[in-house]
Design an enzyme around this catalytic site. Structure first.
Site, short mmCIF file in Angstrom:
data_model
loop_
_atom_site.label_atom_id
_atom_site.label_comp_id
_atom_site.label_asym_id
_atom_site.label_seq_id
_atom_site.Cartn_x
_atom_site.Cartn_y
_atom_site.Cartn_z
N ARG A 126 -7.38 0.04 3.93
CA ARG A 126 -7.33 -0.84 5.09
C ARG A 126 -6.91 -0.10 6.36
O ARG A 126 -7.11 -0.58 7.46
CB ARG A 126 -6.30 -1.96 4.88
CG ARG A 126 -6.80 -3.04 3.96
CD ARG A 126 -5.61 -3.90 3.55
NE ARG A 126 -5.90 -4.60 2.34
CZ ARG A 126 -6.15 -5.90 2.27
NH1 ARG A 126 -6.14 -6.64 3.32
NH2 ARG A 126 -6.40 -6.47 1.12
N HIS A 180 -3.65 -9.83 -4.83
CA HIS A 180 -4.99 -9.52 -4.34
C HIS A 180 -5.95 -9.14 -5.47
O HIS A 180 -6.96 -8.49 -5.23
CB HIS A 180 -4.93 -8.40 -3.29
CG HIS A 180 -4.20 -8.81 -2.04
ND1 HIS A 180 -3.69 -7.91 -1.15
CD2 HIS A 180 -3.89 -10.04 -1.56
CE1 HIS A 180 -3.08 -8.57 -0.15
NE2 HIS A 180 -3.19 -9.86 -0.39
N CYS A 207 -20.92 -16.22 -14.87
CA CYS A 207 -20.21 -16.79 -16.04
C CYS A 207 -18.74 -16.34 -16.11
O CYS A 207 -18.02 -16.75 -17.01
CB CYS A 207 -20.93 -16.42 -17.33
SG CYS A 207 -20.73 -14.70 -17.84
N ALA A 241 0.80 -1.23 0.00
CA ALA A 241 0.00 0.00 0.00
C ALA A 241 0.83 1.28 0.00
O ALA A 241 0.45 2.28 -0.62
CB ALA A 241 -0.94 0.00 1.20
N ILE A 285 9.25 6.30 -1.08
CA ILE A 285 9.78 5.28 -1.99
C ILE A 285 10.26 5.92 -3.30
O ILE A 285 11.33 5.59 -3.81
CB ILE A 285 8.70 4.22 -2.28
CG1 ILE A 285 8.34 3.49 -0.99
CG2 ILE A 285 9.16 3.25 -3.34
CD1 ILE A 285 7.03 2.73 -1.06
ZN LIG Z 1 -22.35 -13.45 -16.87
#
Ligand SMILES: [Zn+2]
Length: 236
Positions: free
Chosen positions: A30, A114, A125, A18, A225
């Protein structure tokens, strides 16, 4: 020192959390401190329970997160990593983040532990759509199924393939660089240990101390960073 290790290593992994994204202006949802979403606990909203039993709020939470994401961009640190990858200095990026900034900056073959907030998919589907669907108030697949964000929710396990790839990479690593992860959850706190046990060096760049600091060959705390990477880039 890190620039020397980068040049010497034959298999370098960068592992981001993060802290990498907050420098792009993206809040860490979070974090208990951020109070991001009304007064609700984000861990309750970003869960399979909320998706099933509290769907309106679940949708509103993800609409908010997707809108926020679409306003943010990768920062100089993401750009430098993409450049290092092209130059063969780093061989694999593994991320806990779901924002897709590494790919936007030009990195390829990123392992997303994640999942991603850039797409939504049908819970029936599995057909995948751009996450903009949520912003456009479209939550249903052509088959009638519910479109859910392609992120790992609380209550779900990590995608097996991504975890398997990360594990294999950790065993190969000569150099494992953590950028902006507090290393408090699994597998974030296991993978660097595997790398270390397999003979790799461990570098941790994180604003705060982490539980794995004792394992590190180099520790950088309290620095941005992007700035750290720029300094190293100038020495390469
Ligand atoms: Zn679908």
């Amino acid at each position: 020192m890190l620039e020397k290790w980068l040049k010497e290593s034959s298999y370098t992994i960068v592992f981001t959390g993060a802290g990498m994204s907050t420098e792009s202006g993206l809040p860490d949802f979070r974090s208990a401190k951020s109070g991001l979403w009304r007064t609700k606990n984000p861990q309750q909203l970003a869960s399979t329970y909320a998706m099933q039993h509290n769907r309106d709020e679940f949708i509103a939470f993800y609409q908010y997160r997707i809108r926020t994401l679409l306003k943010c961009k990768p920062h100089v640190g993401h750009m430098i990593l993409a450049d290092w990858q092209k130059r063969g200095l780093i061989h694999q990026i593994i991320t806990q983040n779901v924002d897709g900034f590494h790919q936007q900056a030009g990195s390829t073959n990123v392992i997303e532990l994640h999942g991603t907030l850039r797409t939504v998919h049908c819970s029936r589907c599995r057909r995948t759509y751009d996450a903009k669907r949520y912003v456009d108030e479209q939550f249903t697949c052509t088959c009638g199924g519910f479109l859910r964000p392609s992120v790992v929710l609380f209550g779900e396990s990590l995608p097996y393939d991504a975890f398997e790839q990360a594990w294999t990479a950790a065993e190969r690593a000569d150099l494992w660089i953590v950028l902006g992860s507090s290393l408090q959850v699994s597998p974030a706190n296991e993978l660097p240990v595997i790398a270390k046990r397999s003979g790799g060096k461990l570098v941790i760049v994180n604003m705060e101390p982490t539980p794995l600091d004792d394992w590190a060959d180099l520790l950088i705390h309290g620095r941005k960073i992007g700035e750290v990477l720029q300094e190293i880039d100038e020495l390469l």
